[in-house]
Design an enzyme around this catalytic site. Structure first.
Site, PDB file in Angstrom:
ATOM      1  N   ASP A  38       0.933  -1.117  -0.010  1.00  0.00           N
ATOM      2  CA  ASP A  38      -0.172  -0.133  -0.087  1.00  0.00           C
ATOM      3  C   ASP A  38       0.764   1.027   0.071  1.00  0.00           C
ATOM      4  O   ASP A  38       2.155   1.309   0.096  1.00  0.00           O
ATOM      5  CB  ASP A  38      -1.004  -0.040   1.130  1.00  0.00           C
ATOM      6  CG  ASP A  38      -2.212  -0.824   1.035  1.00  0.00           C
ATOM      7  OD1 ASP A  38      -2.368  -1.078  -0.112  1.00  0.00           O
ATOM      8  OD2 ASP A  38      -3.077  -0.951   2.036  1.00  0.00           O
ATOM      9  N   LYS A  60      -3.269   3.758  -2.358  1.00  0.00           N
ATOM     10  CA  LYS A  60      -4.433   4.479  -2.778  1.00  0.00           C
ATOM     11  C   LYS A  60      -3.835   5.977  -1.802  1.00  0.00           C
ATOM     12  O   LYS A  60      -3.893   6.049  -0.653  1.00  0.00           O
ATOM     13  CB  LYS A  60      -5.711   4.108  -1.913  1.00  0.00           C
ATOM     14  CG  LYS A  60      -6.403   3.063  -2.336  1.00  0.00           C
ATOM     15  CD  LYS A  60      -7.697   2.744  -1.745  1.00  0.00           C
ATOM     16  CE  LYS A  60      -8.352   1.431  -2.192  1.00  0.00           C
ATOM     17  NZ  LYS A  60      -7.606  -0.049  -2.365  1.00  0.00           N
ATOM     18  N   MET A 172      -8.626   9.158   8.779  1.00  0.00           N
ATOM     19  CA  MET A 172      -8.946  10.047   7.398  1.00  0.00           C
ATOM     20  C   MET A 172      -9.923  11.046   7.536  1.00  0.00           C
ATOM     21  O   MET A 172     -10.707  11.141   7.018  1.00  0.00           O
ATOM     22  CB  MET A 172      -9.462   8.777   6.429  1.00  0.00           C
ATOM     23  CG  MET A 172      -8.398   7.665   6.085  1.00  0.00           C
ATOM     24  SD  MET A 172      -9.174   6.150   5.367  1.00  0.00           S
ATOM     25  CE  MET A 172     -10.134   5.418   6.799  1.00  0.00           C
TER      26      MET A 172
END
Length: 254
Positions: A38, A60, A172
């Site tokens: 990742d 991402k 996030m």
């Protein structure tokens, strides 16, 4: 020809500092032949893999370019047909907002054996900055919330968490600072201490503290950015409060 034994190892790389890898994760990487990694996996951790290990980026970027989950699932299937063991390396812990279990489900559906190797979550990295997640008499628990659901909205539980006496960790959530502050103001907790921790445990770590009502202003002032977690609760001020108590106690020599 004997059928290939297929196994997927879903591995947590922790908050990025290789010192915080589990022994099992370390041993797995040292023997890996194929790693799907990742965006939040550090180069220092990738360097633990053998020189001939194939490393495939499937990351991402927050609110930016990303490899769709369907494509990641396809790559898991593809490489499982070519290697006996595929390492799926994720930042933090794969089962804490890491979609690790989605990949577990996909692999299991295909008949691929799966093993989960936990990682230290970035919220635990807050302790490196003397911010405990709980402390007797101060925090009654921990809420771990996402600032970005599938539909782009903040976790609905924020309203409940803001009314509690628990530590609140938001992943996030850097684009939700105004909404987070507004929620705490609504419940009369505008002055609750908060911290934003960027790159927790890494050499380039950056941390700022403020009252929750000032999250947006403080973030802009100090140019805080992704990846970062938000810690809200009176545990944020424990370090300063304890130091103040020590200086006020004449029996303590410093």
């Amino acid at each position: 020809m004997r059928d290939l034994v297929k196994k997927l190892l879903i591995v947590g790389s922790g908050p990025g500092n290789p010192d915080f890898l589990t022994v099992k994760a370390y041993d797995t990487l040292k023997k890996s032949r194929i790693v799907l990694f990742d965006n939040l996996v550090s180069q220092e951790i990738l360097d633990l893999c053998p020189e001939d290990c194939k490393k495939v980026y499937v990351g991402k970027h927050p609110y930016g370019e990303y490899v769709p989950q369907d494509d990641i699932n396809t790559l898991i299937s593809y490489y499982s047909n070519r290697f006996s063991t595929v390492v799926r390396l994720k930042g933090g812990d794969p089962y804490i907002f890491g979609r690790g279990f989605e990949e577990w489900l996909h692999a299991t559906t295909l008949g691929i054996a799966v093993e989960y190797i936990p990682g230290i979550s970035s919220m635990q990295g807050a302790g490196v900055n003397d911010i405990p997640l709980t402390h007797r008499g101060v925090s009654e628990g921990v809420w771990a919330l996402t600032g970005m659901k599938n539909n782009g909205e903040m976790a609905a539980d924020l309203m409940l968490a803001a009314q509690s006496n628990s530590t609140v960790i938001i992943y996030m959530g850097m684009r939700k600072l105004t909404e987070i502050a507004r929620t705490y103001v609504l419940y009369g907790k505008a002055d609750t201490p908060a911290a934003i921790i960027q790159h927790a445990t890494r050499p380039n770590q950056k941390i700022v503290t403020c009252s929750v009502k000032d999250l947006k202003k403080t973030c802009q002032q100090y140019e805080m950015a992704h990846p970062a977690i938000i810690v809200i609760g009176h545990v944020v001020n424990l370090k300063n409060n304890i130091h103040s108590s020590l200086f006020q106690d004449k029996r303590i020599v410093v």
